[in-house]
Motif scaffolding. Structure first.
Motif, PDB file in Angstrom:
ATOM      1  N   ASP A  19      46.467  45.211  85.857  1.00  0.00           N
ATOM      2  CA  ASP A  19      46.769  46.125  84.760  1.00  0.00           C
ATOM      3  C   ASP A  19      45.991  45.707  83.515  1.00  0.00           C
ATOM      4  O   ASP A  19      46.003  44.526  83.137  1.00  0.00           O
ATOM      5  CB  ASP A  19      48.264  46.114  84.438  1.00  0.00           C
TER       6      ASP A  19
ATOM      7  N   GLY B 135      45.845  48.201  80.706  1.00  0.00           N
ATOM      8  CA  GLY B 135      46.282  48.982  79.570  1.00  0.00           C
ATOM      9  C   GLY B 135      46.812  50.350  79.954  1.00  0.00           C
ATOM     10  O   GLY B 135      46.961  50.686  81.138  1.00  0.00           O
TER      11      GLY B 135
ATOM     12  N   ARG C  82      45.556  51.826  74.627  1.00  0.00           N
ATOM     13  CA  ARG C  82      46.165  50.556  74.227  1.00  0.00           C
ATOM     14  C   ARG C  82      45.901  49.525  75.318  1.00  0.00           C
ATOM     15  O   ARG C  82      46.357  49.673  76.448  1.00  0.00           O
ATOM     16  CB  ARG C  82      47.669  50.724  74.005  1.00  0.00           C
TER      17      ARG C  82
ATOM     18  N   THR D  24      46.158  45.802  77.148  1.00  0.00           N
ATOM     19  CA  THR D  24      47.231  44.839  77.331  1.00  0.00           C
ATOM     20  C   THR D  24      46.681  43.582  77.997  1.00  0.00           C
ATOM     21  O   THR D  24      45.568  43.548  78.505  1.00  0.00           O
ATOM     22  CB  THR D  24      48.355  45.419  78.216  1.00  0.00           C
ATOM     23  N   GLY D  25      47.480  42.539  77.998  1.00  0.00           N
ATOM     24  CA  GLY D  25      47.156  41.316  78.723  1.00  0.00           C
ATOM     25  C   GLY D  25      45.866  40.652  78.287  1.00  0.00           C
ATOM     26  O   GLY D  25      45.494  40.635  77.112  1.00  0.00           O
TER      27      GLY D  25
ATOM     28  N   LYS E  24      43.101  42.662  76.298  1.00  0.00           N
ATOM     29  CA  LYS E  24      43.360  42.769  74.866  1.00  0.00           C
ATOM     30  C   LYS E  24      43.007  41.457  74.172  1.00  0.00           C
ATOM     31  O   LYS E  24      42.413  41.454  73.080  1.00  0.00           O
ATOM     32  CB  LYS E  24      44.829  43.114  74.630  1.00  0.00           C
TER      33      LYS E  24
END
Length: 296
Positions: free
Chosen positions: A54, A56, A76, A78-79, A82
């Motif tokens: 994953d 975003g 956006r 994530t993880g 980002k």
């Protein structure tokens, strides 16, 4: 790791299918949601993965009318993505719909990743770029020049997602896939050719409000560099030889248009997949009466 993620952005953007372009860039503000008479508004959410991880989520808001459209894409990250890219940005587009094709009038992209950013804006008339600003300026050393001819009859990466279908027949007929998208992103000009591959069925997730339940057409995609690129560059060669690119298209109820439900692109780092987790359609007349949106 930072260098690896940054290198991944160019193969994705080369596909020029809006969502893939934004997948490794950033988060964007959402445009105000308004409906004009006869316009259908679409609100979609997408999950993004790279090599099974994953990375975003994305939110798309779009309006499709009889003679116009607008799009706004918000991403956006994530993880680890980002953390390593620190990316943020925005992409918007608008234009007209005529003869079962889109004619963009404006496109803007603003991204930042770590200490690097870019701002691309151009205005179009009759499918041709009339005004343009690109910061930082494109690197032209050893690249095939982008000519004025290359800036005519084009679509921007975000407008390329809106795919009108001619006639009054089945939107999901195999012929609806068959088209070539002449894309200009402000730096490079390239074609994305789509052809019908198969028909799939999306099954709604009862736990997700607005998840799509219905048939989809799956189009195979191929990439051809036209200008603005360096001949023989490894990433360009990879994309031109890439046989593992697909776009899954869903019909937008109340219109003669298709929008992506899923995009899958094999990259040098693994397969990037962007899949809709919800797809909600609101007709302008319905929204004016205060009724809730209905599923696609």
């Amino acid at each position: 790791m930072k260098t690896t993620f940054m290198a991944a952005r160019r193969p994705l953007s080369s596909v020029a299918l809006g969502l893939a372009l934004a997948a490794l860039t950033a988060a964007a503000p959402v445009m105000a949601e308004t409906s004009a008479p006869g316009e259908t508004r679409i609100r979609a959410r997408y999950a993004m993965t790279l090599a099974g991880f994953d990375i975003g989520t994305a939110t798309m808001q779009a309006g499709v009318g009889r003679s116009s459209y607008d799009m706004n894409l918000s991403v956006r990250m994530t993880g680890l993505v980002k953390f390593f890219t620190g990316g943020r940005g925005a992409a918007i587009a608008r234009g007209g719909v005529e003869d079962a094709r889109v004619t963009p009038t404006a496109y803007a992209l603003n991204t930042r990743s770590n200490d690097k950013g870019q701002i691309i804006r151009f205005a179009l008339s009759g499918g041709a770029v009339r005004q343009m600003s690109v910061e930082p300026p494109p690197k032209t050393k050893d690249t095939i020049p982008v000519t004025d001819t290359d800036k005519r009859g084009i679509v921007d990466p975000l407008s390329a997602l809106v795919m009108p279908v001619a006639g009054s027949g089945d939107l999901l007929a195999p012929a609806s896939c068959d088209r070539t998208l002449p894309v200009f992103d402000g730096r490079q000009r390239f074609d994305v050719a789509l052809r019908y591959d198969r028909t799939e069925t999306a099954v709604a997730d009862p736990a997700v409000k607005g998840s799509y339940d219905g048939k989809l057409i799956v189009c195979k995609a191929s990439y051809k560099a036209i200008s603005g690129h360096k001949p023989g560059r490894a990433q360009t060669t990879f994309m031109e030889n890439n046989k593992d690119m697909e776009v899954w298209l869903a019909p937008v109820a109340g219109t003669r248009a298709l929008l992506p439900w899923k995009i899958s692109v094999r990259t040098q780092l693994g397969t990037a997949v962007i899949t809709a987790t919800s797809f909600v359609v609101d007709a302008g007349e319905t929204r004016a009466s205060g009724a809730k949106g209905t599923n696609l």
